[in-house]
Design a protein around this motif. Sequence first.
Motif, PDB file in Angstrom:
ATOM      1  N   ILE A 172      -9.550 -13.950  11.135  1.00  0.00           N
ATOM      2  CA  ILE A 172      -9.405 -12.332  11.826  1.00  0.00           C
ATOM      3  C   ILE A 172      -7.930 -11.918  11.396  1.00  0.00           C
ATOM      4  N   ASP A 173      -7.109 -12.829  11.086  1.00  0.00           N
ATOM      5  CA  ASP A 173      -5.710 -12.302  10.690  1.00  0.00           C
ATOM      6  C   ASP A 173      -5.721 -11.717   9.267  1.00  0.00           C
ATOM      7  N   ASN A 174      -6.837 -12.507   8.315  1.00  0.00           N
ATOM      8  CA  ASN A 174      -6.977 -12.066   6.990  1.00  0.00           C
ATOM      9  C   ASN A 174      -7.627 -10.686   6.878  1.00  0.00           C
ATOM     10  N   ILE A 175      -8.573 -10.515   7.872  1.00  0.00           N
ATOM     11  CA  ILE A 175      -9.375  -9.537   7.846  1.00  0.00           C
ATOM     12  C   ILE A 175      -8.539  -8.034   8.484  1.00  0.00           C
ATOM     13  N   TYR A 176      -7.882  -8.457   9.386  1.00  0.00           N
ATOM     14  CA  TYR A 176      -7.216  -7.300  10.147  1.00  0.00           C
ATOM     15  C   TYR A 176      -5.875  -6.932   9.202  1.00  0.00           C
ATOM     16  N   ASP A 177      -5.324  -7.786   8.504  1.00  0.00           N
ATOM     17  CA  ASP A 177      -4.119  -7.415   7.493  1.00  0.00           C
ATOM     18  C   ASP A 177      -4.878  -6.632   6.466  1.00  0.00           C
ATOM     19  N   ALA A 178      -5.908  -7.149   6.170  1.00  0.00           N
ATOM     20  CA  ALA A 178      -6.637  -6.405   4.894  1.00  0.00           C
ATOM     21  C   ALA A 178      -7.079  -4.720   5.333  1.00  0.00           C
ATOM     22  N   GLN A 179      -7.330  -4.853   6.844  1.00  0.00           N
ATOM     23  CA  GLN A 179      -7.597  -3.326   7.152  1.00  0.00           C
ATOM     24  C   GLN A 179      -6.488  -2.709   7.279  1.00  0.00           C
ATOM     25  N   LEU A 180      -5.192  -3.151   7.706  1.00  0.00           N
ATOM     26  CA  LEU A 180      -3.813  -2.270   7.633  1.00  0.00           C
ATOM     27  C   LEU A 180      -3.601  -1.969   6.411  1.00  0.00           C
ATOM     28  N   ILE A 181      -3.882  -2.818   5.121  1.00  0.00           N
ATOM     29  CA  ILE A 181      -3.605  -2.068   4.063  1.00  0.00           C
ATOM     30  C   ILE A 181      -4.653  -1.271   3.528  1.00  0.00           C
ATOM     31  N   ASN A 182      -5.672  -1.172   3.839  1.00  0.00           N
ATOM     32  CA  ASN A 182      -6.552  -0.271   3.472  1.00  0.00           C
ATOM     33  C   ASN A 182      -6.278   1.112   4.242  1.00  0.00           C
ATOM     34  N   ASP A 183      -5.809   1.172   5.721  1.00  0.00           N
ATOM     35  CA  ASP A 183      -5.548   2.173   6.239  1.00  0.00           C
ATOM     36  C   ASP A 183      -4.412   2.742   5.698  1.00  0.00           C
TER      37      ASP A 183
END
Length: 455
Positions: A34-45
């Motif tokens: 989940i940390d990896n997915i949410y961090d990737a989402q922050l980068i994408n945002d």
Amino acid sequence: MTLSQRLFLRILPTLIITIAIVGILAYRSATREIDNIYDAQLINDANVLWSLMKHPLTRLTARPTVQVPDLDFSMDNQLALNEDADDYADAHSFRAWRGSALAFASSNAFPDEVKRFPAGFTDVTYQNELWRIYALPIPNSDVTIEVAEKIILREGLVDNILLNLAFPLLILVPVSAIIIWLAINNGLANVRELVSQIRARTPDDLSMIATKALPRDLAPLVHSLNNLLRKLGRSLTMERRFSDLAAHQLRTPQAGIKLLLQMFDRADSDEERAALLKDLVVSNERAMHLIEQLLRLARVSHQPVQLEALPLRQIAAAALADFGVILNRRGFHVGLVATQDPQVLTDRALLRVMIDNVLDNAIKYSPAGGRIEVRIEPGSRGFRLCIEDSGPGIPLEQREAAFQRFNRLDAQAGEGAGLGLPIVADIGNRLDIGISLSTPAWGSGLKVDLDIPAA
């Protein structure tokens, strides 16, 4: 506590610990993913925001900070229709910097008093809430995009996953316990059947236990039990045979003593009474000797073996010394030949009974003034103790029968109880001592060789 309960109480904690370890590993794995997915989402945002705001952020004209309104108020409160989605939206914010000035900010973003964050990921506590911030510096410009997210959002998702995982795991424990209990009871059915067969045995029923339907793991146990039953059957047979023979042998001297007492009571003269009294003494001595031999045989059969290193010459000399009075009275020529005092591995008490019986036979069946020689020499098993006498000896064809209980040879018909050499043979079997009979070098008599293991 039954065997089923013992196995169950040993397996169940292992199962619970295994399930707990699985839950912990699943929790750690879910948190990491989940940390990896949410961090990737922050980068994408951050990259999406840069794409949308690239034109106004790169204009040369300066302008005040633009506050981006919250969508759930500007779109007829659409996000409020789903409280979880609304909470998710409130947990995100963003800021866009141009140089040191704040150009764009969401309605729930950090105020401009909170300075720009360094590039990359940063964890910050603001108003008692932990935030995860990703700062994206735009190359070849002074623009920085910041996207922030509340950590509690991730923790809530992990907690929900753990809760959804914990319920099946908790259900799995009693279900697995029931399955394990049933499997143990079914697996031990053969053991219970074996126990019932053993309990059904009586002292008179020593038949073998059937092994055809038993599992392979129980076969060695049942084979061992069958061997034990077989040995026990042989032992009981020998004990019954011994009791019958002992009763028969004791009946004869007791009948003779009874007859002599009756004759003594009817004697007419003192000379007749003296002769009968002499016969009574002889008969009583024979009965006492038989009883002593029987007790010695019983003691040999049940006395525990205690092996230790012992000096053979010293034991042989002590045995000869105990017979010294009768040897001197009957004028025997006695010799002990030993160049050394070897150490043998044996039981002191049983070996002494063995030597005493051989010497007793040698003295009993040798004439007065005869010859008895004890020699110690190297043997096939360690050391050989040779006891030679000048008696009638035992013919070659009768030597095997000489070791049978209550078997008196023709040359010994009037002496003993037929237990001397059988006792020697029984002790030899227990102490792993080889026994052989032969004729002494001087041509007559009996030579008994005892091959004793060396220490």
